[in-house]
Design an enzyme around this catalytic site. Structure first.
Site, PDB file in Angstrom:
ATOM      1  N   CYS A  12     134.349  48.575  27.396  1.00 45.28           N
ATOM      2  CA  CYS A  12     134.915  49.778  26.804  1.00 45.28           C
ATOM      3  C   CYS A  12     134.121  50.215  25.576  1.00 45.28           C
ATOM      4  CB  CYS A  12     136.385  49.550  26.434  1.00 45.28           C
ATOM      5  SG  CYS A  12     137.110  51.005  25.659  1.00 45.28           S
ATOM      6  N   TYR A  59     131.204  52.986  26.017  1.00 44.96           N
ATOM      7  CA  TYR A  59     131.379  54.336  25.471  1.00 44.96           C
ATOM      8  C   TYR A  59     130.238  54.674  24.508  1.00 44.96           C
ATOM      9  CZ  TYR A  59     135.900  55.798  27.416  1.00 44.96           C
ATOM     10  OH  TYR A  59     136.903  56.212  28.262  1.00 44.96           O
ATOM     11  N   GLU A  69     137.065  50.342  34.372  1.00 46.33           N
ATOM     12  CA  GLU A  69     136.649  51.561  33.667  1.00 46.33           C
ATOM     13  C   GLU A  69     136.352  52.677  34.655  1.00 46.33           C
ATOM     14  OE1 GLU A  69     136.510  52.725  30.723  1.00 46.33           O
ATOM     15  OE2 GLU A  69     136.386  51.097  29.273  1.00 46.33           O
ATOM     16  N   ASP A 117     144.421  58.057  27.727  1.00 43.34           N
ATOM     17  CA  ASP A 117     143.572  57.335  26.782  1.00 43.34           C
ATOM     18  C   ASP A 117     144.341  57.012  25.498  1.00 43.34           C
ATOM     19  OD1 ASP A 117     140.956  56.222  26.559  1.00 43.34           O
ATOM     20  OD2 ASP A 117     140.467  57.723  25.046  1.00 43.34           O
ATOM     21  N   TYR A 149     131.430  60.098  20.325  1.00 44.49           N
ATOM     22  CA  TYR A 149     130.875  58.864  20.895  1.00 44.49           C
ATOM     23  C   TYR A 149     129.358  58.742  20.756  1.00 44.49           C
ATOM     24  CZ  TYR A 149     135.613  58.059  22.361  1.00 44.49           C
ATOM     25  OH  TYR A 149     136.974  57.847  22.332  1.00 44.49           O
TER      26      TYR A 149
END
Lengths: 240, 240, 240, 240
Positions: free
Chosen positions: C149, C153, C228, C58, C180
């Site tokens: 993304c 998230y 993803e 990541d 998040y």
């Protein structure tokens, strides 16, 4: 809005996107297709020095233009459009450029000398605008920036062919007139109009003049048209 | 080759890549940093109309320049260089642009009016050349195209600050002189020189003037310098 | 078409473009937001080795993602959008990346070691797809590729915060959950949704799902969503 | 460093840049050119379903590869290199793609069906890596990313032709073996090696392995080689 160019001869079909773009910048379009440089090509009175200056810059222009069509081949997601763009690259670098090389060779100017000539500012402004518009935007933005050149030259060729004042006998620029009024180039112009219609349908659809993108597309087309005027000015006045 | 600018004040360090590029186009560099537009800023005799015309075009220029630095952030493969480029984008759109907006607001020209002004041809030629050079080439090509602006303005500021003929008292352009001769902008200029050195080492290494790329880098730097001259001309003569 | 995610908590407003894109790939979206990797973060049962592998990848992902947002700043023709994209670059490289660096430092993994780790194939597939989609297309294509993304998230964070089964006390991944689900990231997600709506209006307008571009935008969004899923798989199974 | 491939048949000349790149990733290169997928093509034992899966993905691959060569034509600043890249685009979309279409037609798979097949993840990872490397870097970066495909397939073809274990009589993949071992494709491979040498000289010069760019070029070449391995894996195991 009335379109003073609606009945002009040339490749632009009545209900095409190109017709709507031309209508949206009618005054600049008129200044482009009726420019003094064009009129003096048509009656043979253009100074040889201006024509040579123009032709060498046009050689440099066509190299950049071939890059722009290669970019269009990259940006096309469809094989048909890739083929169309790729054939244009081929025609530019293997045919149109060669004509310039041969004509200049007749004056004792080698291709190396042409390639080493600095690009005039008006030349750079135009080519880099087209390339960068295409890189920043999508295929439709790029084709819109490319349109005034290929479609406009075909319209100019057709207008001069239809104009009784055009001088053919003994005109030193007869080869130029024949190239751009000839069937092959008219077909290229019609092909570019049709491709613009296809991509506008694929990216916008329906009545493209009602799209929020329309104002930006008109701005791109008008900008390129004004940069074409600048290119004629550059040739006429031998600007560097 | 002797370098008439070798002892010029400003951000360019003696053995830097920028010094070698400047040496390679010494005449164009002199014409750029000593341009009549600059001299009239320095003695306060520039026509207000020219300055206004310049400043509005410079506003449009800086928007394109911010895009070019964003492109540099994309092209950087290293976090340090991404940060440097990204900070420049931030400085351009949040500080330098704001100064132009405020100055123009003082004349009753709104930001919307500035944004709606057509880009002058000299402006387009310069900005699109920089952007397209960066898109076609690598980060070193892009930074070389960007260098004459940021480094040149810092050198001009430092030269004017060191010049006893520069008029400070009552000069209507004092704010401009202070901005570009000030410590903050000098630091920006030195930072751009250092970044160019780093990327030239990373992409070429050793004596970069011995690289086969050197001629092309000089051509890019010279071209951008000549387009800067064109930008001053455009301001001085209020060209569109 | 019924949207099983219509009432999901998170940043996606009911009538937004993001809501329509999510509806068009509802099954892939469900597989993404409810992935086993996510569920094991939520209940704290994810293998530490998987989390470390994920976090290092990541880190590499975020560097490429920062490049993609820099590309968005280049592609934006409007100052507001340039600022938004540029702030995202700044947040990614100065905040989100730093969190990964600190967490990994706690395990004795240096930033240099992270930077030297080869990108997993699933990582490359995703990041290069996003970047290339943005380079080939326009800003709308790019933002659509970026959307799963940042928006996803934020939705995952909100879903986990609303889920009574989420384990907070003693969960080794609590920091991830808090990041998040936190207000700051939820705001980032809402901002990305709003930007996508603005650009879709600017480039298409009206009911974007009726545009001929809609199928292609759904394809881009679905492709990124599937990539993803591949990224979660890569983390879970420590794929290289 | 000894090069176990130094005497391999194929297009890579002894002192070429391609030879040095291959030497720098000798293990990955061996895994690529001796992959089980290749060996089973050579002895005719590859499962038909794997070959069909591979061929449809290769059709999708070649469309992206044609885009990458169009990008190379855009990035080339020299007419010779533009022509070379443009001819490759033409060969890919008008010849190599057609062979795939005809072979698949023999199995009752239409071109529309091929075009509608989702790209496998390994396919996307490879093609988007090549395209994005070329967009972020210069022509040398792009050609280095392209090299393992065209040069590697020619080496594989030459190796199999020289290998007494290759089965020709009754091998269902004889057409594939003949294509890549044939004179025409070997010439394409040699052309790609020569172009890489030319551009490396133009952008670096001298002993390119001594350039600070060398490590990055090796990384690009190795990455593309590993993504080729992933492509064979995808074909063999019919990964999606």
């Amino acid at each position: 809005m009335a379109d003073p160019h609606a009945n002009a001869p040339g490749p632009i079909a009545a209900n095409s996107v190109a017709a709507a773009l031309r209508r949206a910048c009618a005054d600049d379009w008129a200044a482009y297709v009726n420019h003094a440089f064009v009129r003096r090509l048509a009656d043979g009175t253009l100074a040889t020095a201006s024509y040579k200056h123009f032709l060498i810059q046009d050689y440099l222009f066509l190299r950049q233009f071939a890059r722009a069509w290669a970019l269009a081949a990259y940006k096309a997601s469809d094989l048909r459009e890739m083929r169309a763009a790729s054939q244009t690259v081929d025609a530019l670098i293997n045919q149109e450029l060669q004509l310039h090389v041969e004509t200049c060779a007749g004056w004792g100017i080698s291709e190396d000398a042409m390639a080493a000539t600095p690009e005039a500012r008006a030349n750079m402004a135009y080519t880099r605008f087209v390339l960068e518009t295409g890189l920043a935007g999508d295929l439709l933005d790029l084709l819109t920036a490319l349109a005034p050149c290929v479609i406009g030259y075909a319209e100019i060729g057709a207008r001069l062919a239809a104009d009784p004042d055009t001088v053919w006998d003994g005109n030193p620029y007869r080869e130029w007139l024949e190239l751009y009024s000839g069937d092959a180039f008219q077909e290229v112009g019609r092909g570019a109009c049709a491709q613009l219609d296809r991509i506008a349908q694929a990216r916008i659809g329906g009545d493209v003049t009602q799209s929020p993108r329309w104002a930006e597309l008109c701005r791109i087309f008008d900008q390129a048209t004004r940069l074409e005027i600048g290119f004629w000015d550059m040739g006429l006045h031998r600007e560097t």
